[in-house]
Scaffold this active site. Structure first.
Site, mmCIF file in Angstrom:
data_model
loop_
_atom_site.group_PDB
_atom_site.id
_atom_site.type_symbol
_atom_site.label_atom_id
_atom_site.label_comp_id
_atom_site.label_asym_id
_atom_site.label_seq_id
_atom_site.Cartn_x
_atom_site.Cartn_y
_atom_site.Cartn_z
ATOM 1 N N GLU A 158 8.065 2.576 -8.129
ATOM 2 C CA GLU A 158 9.527 2.447 -8.230
ATOM 3 C C GLU A 158 10.158 3.747 -8.706
ATOM 4 O O GLU A 158 11.384 3.827 -8.871
ATOM 5 C CB GLU A 158 9.898 1.318 -9.190
ATOM 6 C CG GLU A 158 9.856 -0.060 -8.559
ATOM 7 C CD GLU A 158 8.483 -0.439 -8.029
ATOM 8 O OE1 GLU A 158 7.497 -0.326 -8.794
ATOM 9 O OE2 GLU A 158 8.375 -0.831 -6.870
ATOM 10 N N ASN A 196 3.969 -0.816 -2.804
ATOM 11 C CA ASN A 196 5.123 -0.748 -1.911
ATOM 12 C C ASN A 196 5.476 0.696 -1.539
ATOM 13 O O ASN A 196 5.126 1.644 -2.241
ATOM 14 C CB ASN A 196 6.336 -1.373 -2.601
ATOM 15 C CG ASN A 196 6.692 -0.648 -3.893
ATOM 16 O OD1 ASN A 196 5.943 -0.748 -4.859
ATOM 17 N ND2 ASN A 196 7.792 0.088 -3.911
ATOM 18 N N ASP A 199 9.605 -4.890 -1.083
ATOM 19 C CA ASP A 199 8.747 -4.538 -2.226
ATOM 20 C C ASP A 199 7.488 -5.396 -2.252
ATOM 21 O O ASP A 199 7.055 -5.857 -3.308
ATOM 22 C CB ASP A 199 9.499 -4.667 -3.560
ATOM 23 C CG ASP A 199 8.618 -4.264 -4.744
ATOM 24 O OD1 ASP A 199 7.880 -3.277 -4.626
ATOM 25 O OD2 ASP A 199 8.649 -4.959 -5.785
#
Length: 596
Positions: free
Chosen positions: A194, A277, A319
């Protein structure tokens, strides 16, 4: 008869039959001993199955607390304790204390090792400051610190043997996964998908911590360690880790981190692991398949060279990390003995694959999903549903599963006695809006606004028994919150797991009937283990201490009225602070002494 033969075959596999080759002999031998627990997943096959049966379905209701231990740390406790001979080893969330507890003296502290990780690491950790455990080999305990170090500590004395820095906090990089040791190599990976972190897996020399090889998840073949022996079952082409991205810059900040589980088949001499992801979550900014994010790799542990790879979710929209555990089993499917890899993915499908080739044998949904209609077994491509694609500047409602998926990191178990997988998982949906986002090193690189919510039925979690041969659910238990702990299966036909609302439970492995439960001080998201103590008794141990991504509303003291907190998880967990507080405590259970 068929079932008996199957159980015998699989039991042998799960207890170390796979290891009758000259590789990692010590680790294989120790993992065969059900009196000990020397790696987080119990064995290389990641079954989390113990042959101990002193505690069984008939007497588990008599379990009592034998002793407890407070870690002194309040963040989410996701680790599995290790047991080596007469010592238990625990690694905590940041500040990543490593405790050695004396099993001859009800958990008295033998020593504690303090790695003193940088406080700055707390600021870039995506989803709490968790640690998922350690590994034992060659007289040393190996574990990772949040600030990107792998450490080896003398198991007898607690003295540091070596410490190697592997990543940069300033780039948003952290380390939370549990290492494994294969052929005198410690295998570890990074976190930070992220934050625009580029994912990798690294092998270090167990003797001195020297880096032996590193394989990236994205970029040209030379970086991904792809050579002439690479034979993916469904795609062809060179440098796919670069050419399936819009630019060189994109794959360098494109995620694919390796923060989950690693399996190993000694007979095939291959390791298996998944990648996270793609980044950012806003998929409009990264047209293409974005290989090799949200994928599974099979690699040679000596060189790191890839043998095959498969991408669970090309051009990931939601995700859907691919880091969940890969359980290695030998099963008879359709009258044919198959060496398989079993994986419950975030996209809601449970895959059974040939682990030697990467070909999909079956893929069936194990949770409600409206994003994937099916998986084409000839091409391997998931058939995406229409109408749920994220849109720039506009909320798309009721997408299922949510970003934590049908199942997140929480590892399942497998019992060769029942032939069932025991899957702790989620029942979550979400609303999502995407927007353009710029990359600044060390800061969130997401480009999405997310609010999660309960899935159909209103329960946010499930604990499901699944038959991987018949491809069907056998039974399921609904939980009010995501079932965020690991699972443990035993030869006593008992399965253990914990809940976020402070229960540690034992259920019948065959039927799912609740047999026993204990109210813990905080929610349970740790991985239960079992072992034989120095007194010859079987014990069951688990860490309580709510937190992690799902419990960040408690451990991070987030405002429950703002649903977008913790990357949208707060929206589904607003009531969690009403049922549990923080607190890291180890609970150890045993049957009472027999009365004369």
């Amino acid at each position: 008869m068929i079932r008996s033969m199957l159980c015998l075959l699989i039991s042998a596999a799960c207890s170390g039959w796979l290891a009758n080759v000259p590789a990692s002999d010590e680790v294989v031998r120790l993992s065969q001993d059900d009196g000990q627990w020397v790696m987080a997943a119990k064995n290389y096959a990641n079954t989390r199955f113990s042959g101990l049966d002193q505690i069984n379905a008939g007497n588990v209701k008599q379990l009592r607390v034998a002793w407890v231990f407070s870690t002194g740390v309040l963040n989410g406790h996701e680790a599995a304790p290790l047991v080596v001979k007469d010592t238990m080893y625990l690694v905590t969330p940041w500040p990543n204390l490593l405790y050695a507890l004396d099993l001859n003296q009800a958990g008295a502290i033998k020593w504690v090792y303090k790695p003193n990780p940088s406080r700055a690491a707390r600021g870039v950790a995506c989803c709490d400051v968790v640690n998922r455990g350690a590994a034992y080999a060659e007289g040393k305990i190996f574990f990772n610190t949040l600030d990107n170090h792998t450490v080896a500590v003398d198991a007898a004395t607690g003295k540091e043997a070596w410490k190697t820095k592997l990543g940069e906090i300033a780039m948003g990089e952290t380390m939370t996964m549990a290492p494994i040791v294969v052929k005198n190599k410690v295998l570890v990976g990074n976190s930070g998908g992220e934050m625009g972190v580029r994912g990798w897996i690294t092998a270090l020399d167990t003797r001195n911590g020297r880096i032996l090889w590193r394989a990236y998840s994205t970029g040209p073949d030379k970086d991904v360690l792809i050579g002439p022996d690479f034979k993916p079952p469904y795609v062809t082409g060179e440098n796919l880790g670069a050419t399936t991205w819009p630019s060189e810059t994109a794959w360098q900040i494109g995620g694919g981190t390796v923060w989950g589980w690693i399996s190993y088949d000694p007979e095939a001499d291959l390791i298996y692991y998944g990648t996270s992801n793609a980044g950012p979550w806003n998929a409009v900014q990264r047209p293409g398949d974005n290989k090799w994010t949200s994928s599974v790799f099979a690699r040679d542990p000596d060189t790191g060279m890839a043998r095959w790879a498969y991408q669970w979710n090309p051009h990931d929209l939601y995700d859907y990390d691919g880091i969940n555990e890969n359980v290695l089993l030998d099963l008879n499917i359709g009258g044919q003995d198959r060496k398989v890899l079993v994986h419950a993915d975030r996209n809601g499908y449970l895959y059974v694959m040939d682990r030697l080739t990467g070909e999909i044998i079956s893929a069936e949904p194990f949770v409600h999903t409206n994003t994937v209609k099916g998986v084409d077994l000839k091409t391997g491509i998931p058939d995406l549903a229409t109408g749920k694609e994220p849109q720039l500047g506009k909320f798309v409602k009721d997408i299922c599963p949510a970003p934590p998926g049908g199942k997140d990191w929480q590892p399942m178990a497998y019992s060769p006695r029942t032939g069932f997988l025991y899957v702790p998982h989620n029942n979550l949906c979400f609303d999502m809006k995407t927007m353009e986002v710029g990359y600044i090193a060390g800061t969130p690189y997401v480009g999405a606004e997310v609010a999660m919510k309960p899935g159909p039925g209103g329960n946010r979690g499930l604990f499901t028994a699944w038959d991987p041969v018949q491809n069907k659910k056998m039974w399921a238990i609904e939980e009010p919150f995501p079932a965020w702990s690991g699972a443990l299966a035993t030869a006593g036909d008992v399965v253990f797991y914990g809940t976020m609302d402070r229960w540690f439970k034992a259920v019948d492995a065959k039927t799912g009937r609740e047999l026993w439960k204990f109210r813990t001080g905080s929610g349970v998201i740790g991985q239960p283990v079992t072992y034989r103590g120095p007194d010859g008794k079987q014990y069951v141990a688990v860490l309580a201490g709510v937190g992690g991504w799902a419990g960040a509303v408690v451990s991070g003291h987030l405002d429950p009225e703002i649903p977008y907190g913790a990357l949208g998880f707060v929206g589904a967990m607003r009531d969690l602070p009403k049922v549990t507080g923080e607190g890291g405590t180890l609970y150890v259970f045993a049957l009472p002494e027999e009365q004369p």
